[in-house]
Design an enzyme around this catalytic site. Sequence first.
Site, PDB file in Angstrom:
ATOM      1  N   THR A  41       0.830  -1.208   0.000  1.00 32.12           N
ATOM      2  CA  THR A  41       0.000   0.000   0.000  1.00 32.12           C
ATOM      3  C   THR A  41       0.869   1.265   0.000  1.00 32.12           C
ATOM      4  OG1 THR A  41      -1.647  -1.237   1.242  1.00 32.12           O
ATOM      5  CG2 THR A  41      -1.864   1.160   1.268  1.00 32.12           C
ATOM      6  N   GLU A  66       8.898   9.825   9.423  1.00 35.22           N
ATOM      7  CA  GLU A  66       7.686  10.655   9.494  1.00 35.22           C
ATOM      8  C   GLU A  66       6.411   9.829   9.331  1.00 35.22           C
ATOM      9  OE1 GLU A  66       7.414  14.394   9.853  1.00 35.22           O
ATOM     10  OE2 GLU A  66       5.681  13.267  10.515  1.00 35.22           O
ATOM     11  N   GLU A  80      -9.176  -3.849   9.905  1.00 36.59           N
ATOM     12  CA  GLU A  80      -8.627  -5.106   9.412  1.00 36.59           C
ATOM     13  C   GLU A  80      -9.571  -6.249   9.802  1.00 36.59           C
ATOM     14  OE1 GLU A  80      -5.630  -5.478   7.861  1.00 36.59           O
ATOM     15  OE2 GLU A  80      -5.162  -3.337   7.973  1.00 36.59           O
ATOM     16  N   ASP A 115      -1.682  -0.346  18.323  1.00 36.89           N
ATOM     17  CA  ASP A 115      -1.189   0.571  17.282  1.00 36.89           C
ATOM     18  C   ASP A 115      -0.964   1.973  17.873  1.00 36.89           C
ATOM     19  OD1 ASP A 115      -1.112   1.370  14.223  1.00 36.89           O
ATOM     20  OD2 ASP A 115      -2.500   2.757  15.180  1.00 36.89           O
ATOM     21  N   LYS A 175       2.657   4.197  18.378  1.00 36.57           N
ATOM     22  CA  LYS A 175       2.833   5.572  17.885  1.00 36.57           C
ATOM     23  C   LYS A 175       3.138   6.522  19.048  1.00 36.57           C
ATOM     24  CE  LYS A 175      -0.222   4.793  13.965  1.00 36.57           C
ATOM     25  NZ  LYS A 175      -1.637   4.747  13.569  1.00 36.57           N
TER      26      LYS A 175
HETATM   27  N1  LIG Z   1      -1.079   1.298   4.967  1.00 34.88           N
HETATM   28  C1  LIG Z   1      -1.064   2.441   5.633  1.00 34.88           C
HETATM   29  O1  LIG Z   1      -1.973   3.266   5.512  1.00 34.88           O
HETATM   30  C2  LIG Z   1       0.072   2.765   6.547  1.00 34.88           C
HETATM   31  C3  LIG Z   1       0.061   3.975   7.249  1.00 34.88           C
HETATM   32  C4  LIG Z   1       1.140   4.312   8.076  1.00 34.88           C
HETATM   33  C5  LIG Z   1       2.190   3.425   8.196  1.00 34.88           C
HETATM   34  N2  LIG Z   1       2.157   2.232   7.531  1.00 34.88           N
HETATM   35  C6  LIG Z   1       3.301   1.336   7.700  1.00 34.88           C
HETATM   36  O2  LIG Z   1       3.927   1.159   6.442  1.00 34.88           O
HETATM   37  C7  LIG Z   1       4.515  -0.142   6.376  1.00 34.88           C
HETATM   38  C8  LIG Z   1       3.999  -0.840   5.114  1.00 34.88           C
HETATM   39  O3  LIG Z   1       2.586  -0.952   5.235  1.00 34.88           O
HETATM   40  P1  LIG Z   1       1.677  -1.350   3.976  1.00 34.88           P
HETATM   41  O4  LIG Z   1       0.289  -1.038   4.379  1.00 34.88           O
HETATM   42  O5  LIG Z   1       2.221  -0.767   2.743  1.00 34.88           O
HETATM   43  O6  LIG Z   1       1.877  -2.929   3.976  1.00 34.88           O
HETATM   44  P2  LIG Z   1       1.503  -3.941   2.804  1.00 34.88           P
HETATM   45  O7  LIG Z   1       0.472  -3.372   1.915  1.00 34.88           O
HETATM   46  O8  LIG Z   1       1.280  -5.266   3.427  1.00 34.88           O
HETATM   47  O9  LIG Z   1       2.862  -3.999   1.946  1.00 34.88           O
HETATM   48  C9  LIG Z   1       4.015  -4.685   2.347  1.00 34.88           C
HETATM   49  C10 LIG Z   1       4.706  -5.181   1.087  1.00 34.88           C
HETATM   50  O10 LIG Z   1       5.960  -5.757   1.443  1.00 34.88           O
HETATM   51  C11 LIG Z   1       6.038  -7.093   0.962  1.00 34.88           C
HETATM   52  N3  LIG Z   1       6.800  -7.875   1.929  1.00 34.88           N
HETATM   53  C12 LIG Z   1       6.463  -8.160   3.217  1.00 34.88           C
HETATM   54  N4  LIG Z   1       7.436  -8.884   3.809  1.00 34.88           N
HETATM   55  C13 LIG Z   1       8.381  -9.066   2.866  1.00 34.88           C
HETATM   56  C14 LIG Z   1       9.630  -9.729   2.875  1.00 34.88           C
HETATM   57  N5  LIG Z   1      10.089 -10.363   3.956  1.00 34.88           N
HETATM   58  N6  LIG Z   1      10.362  -9.746   1.725  1.00 34.88           N
HETATM   59  C15 LIG Z   1       9.893  -9.121   0.612  1.00 34.88           C
HETATM   60  N7  LIG Z   1       8.717  -8.462   0.554  1.00 34.88           N
HETATM   61  C16 LIG Z   1       7.966  -8.424   1.681  1.00 34.88           C
HETATM   62  C17 LIG Z   1       4.604  -7.544   0.867  1.00 34.88           C
HETATM   63  O11 LIG Z   1       4.471  -8.597  -0.030  1.00 34.88           O
HETATM   64  P3  LIG Z   1       3.462  -9.808   0.409  1.00 34.88           P
HETATM   65  O12 LIG Z   1       2.144  -9.138   0.658  1.00 34.88           O
HETATM   66  O13 LIG Z   1       3.470 -10.741  -0.734  1.00 34.88           O
HETATM   67  O14 LIG Z   1       4.072 -10.366   1.659  1.00 34.88           O
HETATM   68  C18 LIG Z   1       3.907  -6.268   0.365  1.00 34.88           C
HETATM   69  O15 LIG Z   1       4.037  -6.117  -1.010  1.00 34.88           O
HETATM   70  C19 LIG Z   1       4.135  -0.835   7.679  1.00 34.88           C
HETATM   71  O16 LIG Z   1       5.190  -0.699   8.592  1.00 34.88           O
HETATM   72  C20 LIG Z   1       2.921  -0.050   8.164  1.00 34.88           C
HETATM   73  O17 LIG Z   1       2.755  -0.077   9.565  1.00 34.88           O
HETATM   74  C21 LIG Z   1       1.142   1.890   6.718  1.00 34.88           C
END
Ligand SMILES: NC(=O)c1ccc[n+]([C@@H]2O[C@H](COP(=O)([O-])OP(=O)(O)OC[C@H]3O[C@@H](n4cnc5c(N)ncnc54)[C@H](OP(=O)(O)O)[C@@H]3O)[C@@H](O)[C@H]2O)c1
Length: 428
Positions: A14, A127, A188, A199, A203
């Site tokens: 995401t 950030e 979720e 969560d 933070k």
């Molecule tokens: N989403 C939000 O709105 C948001 C807001 C603030 C902060 N964050 C933070 O941002 C970070 C990413 O969140 P996200 O929502 O983008 O997560 P996400 O959608 O699950 O994306 C994570 C990506 O990394 C890949 N991945 C996970 N483990 C891996 C590994 N060991 N090797 C290679 N690829 C791997 C996943 O592939 P697979 O799915 O195939 O494993 C997926 O493509 C997190 O720390 C989250 O807390 C997110």
Amino acid sequence: MGRDINVGIFGLGTVGCGVVKILQDNADVIRKRLGFGINIKKVFSHTSKCKNLLTNYTYTKDYKELFDERIDIVLELIGGIDVARRFVIEAIEHKKNIVSANKALLANYGVEIFSKAAKNGVKIGFEASVAGGVPIIKIITRDLMANNIKSIKAIVNGTCNYILSQMFETHESFETILNKAIKEGYAERDPSFDIDGIDSAQKMAILAAISFNAKIEEKDVYVEGIRDIDFIDIDFARQLGYRIKLLGIASMKNERLLVRVAPYFVEAENILAKVDGVYNAISVISDMTGQTTYVGKGAGSLPTASSVVADIIDIAKDFESGKVKDTLSKGVFEKTEFVDIDSLESHFYIRFSVIDSVGVLANIAYVLSKYDISIKSVVQTGKGLDVVPLLVLTHKAKESNIKKAILEIEQDHKSIIKNGTVLIRVLE
Ligand SMILES: NC(=O)c1ccc[n+]([C@@H]2O[C@H](COP(=O)([O-])OP(=O)(O)OC[C@H]3O[C@@H](n4cnc5c(N)ncnc54)[C@H](OP(=O)(O)O)[C@@H]3O)[C@@H](O)[C@H]2O)c1
């Protein structure tokens, strides 16, 4: 510096896809403002919904290619702790600057990561780890730098704020609204991380660390979630002129820090009470500036990615000025003493479920006074029913005394007190 900045991305989900979109769609404006561009050089990710936006050449099957000497900044956007921690440490050892959105990692291993970064002369941008698109980390570490921060009061979980706002608007139960939130994608499938306050606690640990230079981890934060919030308490709050919000509060008193996450009664006129839905809000109370409050989207692909890109730009500007200077990495986190929640003094809302008979209030008032708790107001509703709610708003009282008094009332007056008593703190 003139030359473009090269980034490597670990994790294209995401947030990662949001970063790709911003760097591609707004490449011209970024180049115009900065004087140089930001290129995505290498990407490593299990799977991705936006792989098509990148050339095959960019994609790598070996994460070590992210440590290529042409890459200036590595983005850790996979989430989770173990793999992310190993990766970040290895990247720092390869002298890579890091940008991470990972609150779980930083709330648990921030001290290790920042001190390692300082030793290796690299910067950590984080950030996006708190409040998504709200630039609160930069506000605290840069814009309010000349202030002593007294406290932080914040809504940092959009899912909980959405659920509580919906309960307020629709008068529906927690379960009904939670199920709706899951269907609509605001929660979720396993919502416990959000609704149990974890969560928010991660933070708040990060916010407290940067606000008070504190060595604090997630385990040092007192946490209550919103699972037990009944819509009748939301309704009573409304009648009494309050809203219920899940707040994170960090405050320092006599050199001792208390960081807690819990549902609070917040006066309807307070700015935090007016922030609804998935929005986040952070009030910073500091000695020179007074209270300033920052509101915005706490999550989502583009708002969060915008914060990630802002960190890339910040680090890139440091390159331009000739050195990476990260005050946070210079070992400023000091050993910190913590205050136990039981010694906190606060106003409280207590809802007893009582038999509707003469003398009940006198019994309750007697026990409360024994524990030095003075009553501000009492409301009893539901005349004619067998069991009725009796609401007590207290003046300032010590939390340990409130808990002891409720225990004594429940144990010694079983014939008049029914079900569980509800206790919610009232924000001053
Ligand atoms: N989403 C939000 O709105 C948001 C807001 C603030 C902060 N964050 C933070 O941002 C970070 C990413 O969140 P996200 O929502 O983008 O997560 P996400 O959608 O699950 O994306 C994570 C990506 O990394 C890949 N991945 C996970 N483990 C891996 C590994 N060991 N090797 C290679 N690829 C791997 C996943 O592939 P697979 O799915 O195939 O494993 C997926 O493509 C997190 O720390 C989250 O807390 C997110």
